[in-house]
Design an enzyme around this catalytic site. Structure first.
Site, PDB file in Angstrom:
ATOM      1  N   GLY A 217       0.852  -1.192   0.000  1.00 54.47           N
ATOM      2  CA  GLY A 217       0.000   0.000   0.000  1.00 54.47           C
ATOM      3  C   GLY A 217       0.882   1.234   0.000  1.00 54.47           C
TER       4      GLY A 217
ATOM      5  N   ALA B  76      23.066  -6.524  23.523  1.00 61.90           N
ATOM      6  CA  ALA B  76      22.511  -7.352  24.604  1.00 61.90           C
ATOM      7  C   ALA B  76      21.208  -6.723  25.109  1.00 61.90           C
ATOM      8  N   GLY B  77      20.314  -6.387  24.156  1.00 61.89           N
ATOM      9  CA  GLY B  77      18.991  -5.872  24.510  1.00 61.89           C
ATOM     10  C   GLY B  77      18.002  -7.027  24.548  1.00 61.89           C
TER      11      GLY B  77
ATOM     12  N   GLU C 266      28.006  -5.953  23.910  1.00 63.77           N
ATOM     13  CA  GLU C 266      27.117  -4.811  24.136  1.00 63.77           C
ATOM     14  C   GLU C 266      27.952  -3.545  24.234  1.00 63.77           C
TER      15      GLU C 266
ATOM     16  N   VAL D 294      32.190  -3.092  18.645  1.00 66.43           N
ATOM     17  CA  VAL D 294      32.649  -3.846  17.477  1.00 66.43           C
ATOM     18  C   VAL D 294      33.182  -2.863  16.440  1.00 66.43           C
TER      19      VAL D 294
ATOM     20  N   ASP E  54       4.938   0.423  15.843  1.00 66.35           N
ATOM     21  CA  ASP E  54       6.387   0.679  15.814  1.00 66.35           C
ATOM     22  C   ASP E  54       6.736   1.896  14.956  1.00 66.35           C
TER      23      ASP E  54
ATOM     24  N   ALA F 117       4.408  -5.021  20.879  1.00 65.09           N
ATOM     25  CA  ALA F 117       3.182  -5.396  20.187  1.00 65.09           C
ATOM     26  C   ALA F 117       1.942  -4.850  20.902  1.00 65.09           C
TER      27      ALA F 117
ATOM     28  N   HIS G 284      -2.927 -19.324  47.943  1.00 71.76           N
ATOM     29  CA  HIS G 284      -1.722 -19.964  48.476  1.00 71.76           C
ATOM     30  C   HIS G 284      -1.686 -21.430  48.060  1.00 71.76           C
TER      31      HIS G 284
HETATM   32  P1  FAD Z   1       4.848  -4.937  12.382  1.00 72.25           P
HETATM   33  O1  FAD Z   1       4.536  -6.098  13.253  1.00 72.25           O
HETATM   34  O2  FAD Z   1       6.241  -4.747  11.935  1.00 72.25           O
HETATM   35  O3  FAD Z   1       3.872  -5.072  11.119  1.00 72.25           O
HETATM   36  C1  FAD Z   1       3.925  -4.194  10.042  1.00 72.25           C
HETATM   37  C2  FAD Z   1       3.351  -4.899   8.831  1.00 72.25           C
HETATM   38  O4  FAD Z   1       3.179  -3.944   7.800  1.00 72.25           O
HETATM   39  C3  FAD Z   1       4.248  -5.986   8.269  1.00 72.25           C
HETATM   40  O5  FAD Z   1       3.495  -7.134   7.967  1.00 72.25           O
HETATM   41  C4  FAD Z   1       4.797  -5.367   6.976  1.00 72.25           C
HETATM   42  O6  FAD Z   1       5.083  -6.332   5.980  1.00 72.25           O
HETATM   43  C5  FAD Z   1       3.621  -4.505   6.576  1.00 72.25           C
HETATM   44  N1  FAD Z   1       3.960  -3.385   5.699  1.00 72.25           N
HETATM   45  C6  FAD Z   1       4.947  -2.466   5.852  1.00 72.25           C
HETATM   46  N2  FAD Z   1       4.893  -1.551   4.862  1.00 72.25           N
HETATM   47  C7  FAD Z   1       3.862  -1.918   4.060  1.00 72.25           C
HETATM   48  C8  FAD Z   1       3.304  -1.384   2.882  1.00 72.25           C
HETATM   49  N3  FAD Z   1       3.777  -0.272   2.328  1.00 72.25           N
HETATM   50  N4  FAD Z   1       2.260  -2.026   2.322  1.00 72.25           N
HETATM   51  C9  FAD Z   1       1.749  -3.159   2.890  1.00 72.25           C
HETATM   52  N5  FAD Z   1       2.234  -3.708   4.002  1.00 72.25           N
HETATM   53  C10 FAD Z   1       3.267  -3.086   4.582  1.00 72.25           C
HETATM   54  N6  FAD Z   1       7.034  -7.248  21.201  1.00 72.25           N
HETATM   55  C11 FAD Z   1       6.351  -7.601  22.310  1.00 72.25           C
HETATM   56  O7  FAD Z   1       5.485  -6.844  22.776  1.00 72.25           O
HETATM   57  N7  FAD Z   1       6.581  -8.802  22.945  1.00 72.25           N
HETATM   58  C12 FAD Z   1       7.516  -9.670  22.486  1.00 72.25           C
HETATM   59  O8  FAD Z   1       7.699 -10.744  23.065  1.00 72.25           O
HETATM   60  C13 FAD Z   1       8.259  -9.319  21.334  1.00 72.25           C
HETATM   61  N8  FAD Z   1       9.193 -10.153  20.839  1.00 72.25           N
HETATM   62  C14 FAD Z   1       9.868  -9.812  19.696  1.00 72.25           C
HETATM   63  C15 FAD Z   1      10.844 -10.685  19.214  1.00 72.25           C
HETATM   64  C16 FAD Z   1      11.549 -10.361  18.062  1.00 72.25           C
HETATM   65  C17 FAD Z   1      12.594 -11.325  17.546  1.00 72.25           C
HETATM   66  C18 FAD Z   1      11.257  -9.149  17.363  1.00 72.25           C
HETATM   67  C19 FAD Z   1      11.969  -8.805  16.089  1.00 72.25           C
HETATM   68  C20 FAD Z   1      10.297  -8.276  17.842  1.00 72.25           C
HETATM   69  C21 FAD Z   1       9.599  -8.597  19.015  1.00 72.25           C
HETATM   70  N9  FAD Z   1       8.643  -7.735  19.557  1.00 72.25           N
HETATM   71  C22 FAD Z   1       7.969  -8.075  20.696  1.00 72.25           C
HETATM   72  C23 FAD Z   1       8.310  -6.449  18.919  1.00 72.25           C
HETATM   73  C24 FAD Z   1       7.012  -6.598  18.091  1.00 72.25           C
HETATM   74  O9  FAD Z   1       7.178  -7.607  17.145  1.00 72.25           O
HETATM   75  C25 FAD Z   1       6.678  -5.269  17.432  1.00 72.25           C
HETATM   76  O10 FAD Z   1       6.606  -4.243  18.407  1.00 72.25           O
HETATM   77  C26 FAD Z   1       5.345  -5.359  16.719  1.00 72.25           C
HETATM   78  O11 FAD Z   1       5.331  -6.381  15.753  1.00 72.25           O
HETATM   79  C27 FAD Z   1       5.011  -4.021  16.035  1.00 72.25           C
HETATM   80  O12 FAD Z   1       3.755  -4.114  15.439  1.00 72.25           O
HETATM   81  P2  FAD Z   1       3.382  -3.184  14.200  1.00 72.25           P
HETATM   82  O13 FAD Z   1       2.009  -3.588  13.802  1.00 72.25           O
HETATM   83  O14 FAD Z   1       3.630  -1.774  14.527  1.00 72.25           O
HETATM   84  O15 FAD Z   1       4.414  -3.550  13.047  1.00 72.25           O
HETATM   85  P1  NAD Z   2      17.116  -3.209  21.955  1.00 74.92           P
HETATM   86  O1  NAD Z   2      16.991  -1.744  21.802  1.00 74.92           O
HETATM   87  O2  NAD Z   2      16.314  -3.907  22.963  1.00 74.92           O
HETATM   88  O3  NAD Z   2      18.641  -3.585  22.246  1.00 74.92           O
HETATM   89  C1  NAD Z   2      19.669  -3.228  21.383  1.00 74.92           C
HETATM   90  C2  NAD Z   2      20.962  -3.258  22.174  1.00 74.92           C
HETATM   91  O4  NAD Z   2      22.023  -3.108  21.266  1.00 74.92           O
HETATM   92  C3  NAD Z   2      21.065  -2.113  23.179  1.00 74.92           C
HETATM   93  O5  NAD Z   2      21.439  -2.633  24.433  1.00 74.92           O
HETATM   94  C4  NAD Z   2      22.122  -1.199  22.573  1.00 74.92           C
HETATM   95  O6  NAD Z   2      22.887  -0.533  23.551  1.00 74.92           O
HETATM   96  C5  NAD Z   2      22.959  -2.196  21.804  1.00 74.92           C
HETATM   97  N1  NAD Z   2      23.695  -1.620  20.678  1.00 74.92           N
HETATM   98  C6  NAD Z   2      23.309  -0.674  19.801  1.00 74.92           C
HETATM   99  N2  NAD Z   2      24.266  -0.463  18.877  1.00 74.92           N
HETATM  100  C7  NAD Z   2      25.290  -1.301  19.172  1.00 74.92           C
HETATM  101  C8  NAD Z   2      26.548  -1.580  18.573  1.00 74.92           C
HETATM  102  N3  NAD Z   2      26.945  -0.945  17.479  1.00 74.92           N
HETATM  103  N4  NAD Z   2      27.328  -2.505  19.157  1.00 74.92           N
HETATM  104  C9  NAD Z   2      26.931  -3.177  20.258  1.00 74.92           C
HETATM  105  N5  NAD Z   2      25.748  -2.957  20.862  1.00 74.92           N
HETATM  106  C10 NAD Z   2      24.927  -2.041  20.328  1.00 74.92           C
HETATM  107  O7  NAD Z   2      16.876  -3.781  20.473  1.00 74.92           O
HETATM  108  P2  NAD Z   2      16.703  -5.282  19.966  1.00 74.92           P
HETATM  109  O8  NAD Z   2      17.182  -6.254  20.977  1.00 74.92           O
HETATM  110  O9  NAD Z   2      17.271  -5.299  18.602  1.00 74.92           O
HETATM  111  O10 NAD Z   2      15.135  -5.407  19.860  1.00 74.92           O
HETATM  112  C11 NAD Z   2      14.409  -4.464  19.061  1.00 74.92           C
HETATM  113  C12 NAD Z   2      13.123  -4.108  19.716  1.00 74.92           C
HETATM  114  O11 NAD Z   2      12.177  -5.167  19.548  1.00 74.92           O
HETATM  115  C13 NAD Z   2      13.211  -3.912  21.220  1.00 74.92           C
HETATM  116  O12 NAD Z   2      13.616  -2.617  21.559  1.00 74.92           O
HETATM  117  C14 NAD Z   2      11.817  -4.171  21.656  1.00 74.92           C
HETATM  118  O13 NAD Z   2      11.062  -3.003  21.491  1.00 74.92           O
HETATM  119  C15 NAD Z   2      11.347  -5.232  20.682  1.00 74.92           C
HETATM  120  N6  NAD Z   2      11.446  -6.579  21.303  1.00 74.92           N
HETATM  121  C16 NAD Z   2      10.690  -6.824  22.401  1.00 74.92           C
HETATM  122  C17 NAD Z   2      10.754  -8.058  23.010  1.00 74.92           C
HETATM  123  C18 NAD Z   2       9.891  -8.322  24.223  1.00 74.92           C
HETATM  124  O14 NAD Z   2       8.976  -7.535  24.466  1.00 74.92           O
HETATM  125  N7  NAD Z   2      10.137  -9.375  24.985  1.00 74.92           N
HETATM  126  C19 NAD Z   2      11.593  -9.049  22.518  1.00 74.92           C
HETATM  127  C20 NAD Z   2      12.360  -8.753  21.393  1.00 74.92           C
HETATM  128  C21 NAD Z   2      12.274  -7.510  20.791  1.00 74.92           C
END
Ligand code: FAD
Ligand code: NAD
Length: 478
Positions: free
Chosen positions: A122, A189-190, A211, A245, A319, A327, A451
């Site tokens: 879109g 290490a995030g 990190e 790094v 996001d 999410a 409990h």
């Molecule tokens: P997204 O989930 O990124 O969805 C956006 C969608 O839009 C995608 O399907 C994309 O293809 C589509 N899109 C983009 N541009 C266009 C376009 N122009 N036309 C049509 N479609 C398009 N968050 C948590 O709360 N708990 C967790 O445990 C957690 N674990 C995570 C683990 C990992 C490994 C990662 C990478 C993220 C994790 N997150 C977690 C973060 C979470 O996934 C995101 O915050 C969340 O998915 C954001 O939702 P969103 O709808 O904003 O975007």
């Molecule tokens: P993050 O922001 O959690 O962590 C990134 C880490 O990388 C930070 O600690 C930062 O200081 C470090 N960093 C940045 N640049 C660097 C460099 N050049 N060298 C070494 N370290 C560096 O990001 P993420 O782990 O990539 O996850 C992305 C986002 O996805 C999160 O911020 C979170 O919003 C979401 N997420 C959420 C969950 C959950 O809710 N359980 C799980 C996975 C991801």
């Protein structure tokens, strides 16, 4: 001829699909466009979260945790298993299955709610107009009174460690390894670093996290982060802080990584390297030339407090509008926009968004950290109880960690709750409810908790704010 809708949502991740469903529930004719394709090149709804984020990572965390516990904890329960072995193919098959059931579930929910789903890209052309391009390149114009951008985010790539999909991967690649890397490096290490680092470490990798920042998980309360660091290092994760790094080089043998730490320079070779240094907003090709949707200096879509962008009739959520990139934050923003459009008066409370890190022990928090309360100059009291004082945690053999409650010293309102321990991902929700209703620590202290449950640790922490825990010695009065 163009198709006409009340609302067109771009993106079917948590922000987009939830918003589309809520719009449809409220009687709006709604379409949702999403371009995600799965490993078989089939459209797959649910965005990052369902396809390569929350769900697959938690699926592998669960499988790897079971494997680890079977190897290291079962014997203490009197359970002897001879020769437990790992079938990584089956583990990955299960992950793919869980994801496809849930992504298929969204398609079912769209159908049930009357949301029209478009598979492809879109692009915002102007107020009221979206160009849709399907996966074969066919274009169509969709007209809508309102457009909601929910295009999400994508991993940040480093110039010095470009993704090649083989040796150097992003978080999506890190979910798909077909064998356990012997030596695994992670930059960052995030959230992702510690969660996916834990997965592969439990399955047998020798994992090093590099990190850049000197502090571990600066977004968490310092005590929770310190306990997490201690526990994760004890489990074998080699977490290097202040590690910058400077270069990577891919060879036949692996990927050589050079980093500096203080005055020292180090070089280490990994079989695989995950880069997990944050995510950036996904706005590429989102708006046609001339469609003025303003972005901030980091590329996030600028919105006002009603989620309106600079282009009339265009809203944005999830996001793509900024932190926290979670999410559940995106889902709620999606709901709030739908309700605004329907003329309701919803409210989004950014002060009470829970955060959870799904390691073992898990970390979870809501509200302000002790450092934030202190720097705001608020008088406060703290109640902190270790899981070692909880009967259920002992019975489970998972007594590492604690619950820490911070309350205003004058009003007793709970300002923040920080946990590390078993299932705190579930326990934090009680505190989210409490804080949403502006509960005091005394309110929680007077609520009966079952409990033996892990939740009794929250109860005891509330009692401890007032210096009267029952199952833990009170702090000595100064
Ligand atoms: P997204 O989930 O990124 O969805 C956006 C969608 O839009 C995608 O399907 C994309 O293809 C589509 N899109 C983009 N541009 C266009 C376009 N122009 N036309 C049509 N479609 C398009 N968050 C948590 O709360 N708990 C967790 O445990 C957690 N674990 C995570 C683990 C990992 C490994 C990662 C990478 C993220 C994790 N997150 C977690 C973060 C979470 O996934 C995101 O915050 C969340 O998915 C954001 O939702 P969103 O709808 O904003 O975007
Ligand atoms: P993050 O922001 O959690 O962590 C990134 C880490 O990388 C930070 O600690 C930062 O200081 C470090 N960093 C940045 N640049 C660097 C460099 N050049 N060298 C070494 N370290 C560096 O990001 P993420 O782990 O990539 O996850 C992305 C986002 O996805 C999160 O911020 C979170 O919003 C979401 N997420 C959420 C969950 C959950 O809710 N359980 C799980 C996975 C991801």
């Amino acid at each position: 001829m163009s198709k006409e809708f009340d609302v067109v949502v771009i993106g079917a991740g948590p922000a987009g699909y939830v918003s589309a469903i809520r719009c449809a529930q409220l009687g709006m004719k709604t379409a949702c466009i999403d371009k995600w394709l799965d490993h078989k090149n089939k459209p797959s709804l649910g965005g990052t979260c369902l396809n390569v984020g929350c769900i697959p990572s938690k699926t592998l965390l669960e499988s790897s945790e079971l494997y680890h516990r079977a190897q290291h904890e079962f014997e203490s329960h009197g359970l002897k298993i001879d020769g437990i072995s790992l079938d990584i193919g089956q583990m990955q098959k299960r992950r793919v299955g869980v994801v496809s059931e849930l992504t298929g579930g969204i398609a079912g929910l769209f159908k049930a709610n009357g949301v029209t789903s478009f598979a492809g890209s879109g692009q915002v052309v102007d107020s009221g107009e979206v160009k849709f391009t399907d996966h074969d390149g066919k274009e169509e114009t969709l007209k809508a009174d309102h457009i909601i951008i929910a295009s999400g985010s994508e991993p940040v790539e480093l110039d010095i460690a470009e993704f090649d999909g083989q040796r150097i991967v992003d978080s999506s690649g890190a979910l798909e390894f077909e064998e356990v890397p012997k030596k695994l490096g992670v930059i960052g290490a995030g959230y992702i670093g510690v969660e996916l680092g834990s997965v592969w470490s439990r399955l047998g990798s020798d994992v090093t996290l590099l990190e850049a920042v000197d502090e571990f998980m600066p977004i968490a309360d310092r005590q929770v982060a310190a306990e997490g660091l201690k526990q994760f290092r004890k489990q074998g994760l080699d977490i290097q802080l202040g590690a910058r790094v400077t270069a990577t080089k891919t060879t036949k043998k692996g990927v050589e990584v050079e980093y500096t730490q203080g005055d020292e320079t180090h070089s280490v070779t990994f079989d695989k390297l995950i880069v997990a240094v944050g995510r950036r907003p996904h706005t590429q090709d989102l708006c046609a030339k001339g469609a003025r949707v303003d972005l901030d200096d980091k590329g996030f879509v600028n919105v006002n407090d009603h989620f309106r962008t600079s282009l009339p009739g265009v809203y944005a959520a999830g996001d793509v509008v900024g932190n926290p990139m979670l999410a559940h934050k995106g889902m709620e923003e999606g709901v709030v926009i739908a309700e605004y459009l329907a003329g309701q008066k919803p409210h989004m409370n950014y002060d009470v968004i829970p955060s959870v890190v799904y390691t073992a022990p898990e970390m979870a928090w809501v509200g302000k950290s002790e450092a934030q309360v202190k720097s705001a100059g608020t008088d406060y009291r703290v109640g902190q109880i270790p899981f070692a004082a909880n009967g259920r945690a002992k019975a489970m053999g998972q007594q590492a960690g604690f619950v820490k409650m911070i309350a205003d010293a004058n009003t007793d309102e709970i300002l923040g709750v920080h946990m590390i321990g078993p299932y705190v991902s579930e326990m934090i929700q009680e505190m989210v409810v409490a804080m949403e209703y502006k509960a005091s620590s005394e309110d929680i202290a007077r609520i009966i908790h079952g409990h033996p449950t892990l939740g009794e640790t929250v109860h005891e922490a509330a009692l401890a704010v007032d210096g009267r825990p029952i199952h833990f010695p009170p702090k000595k009065k100064k």
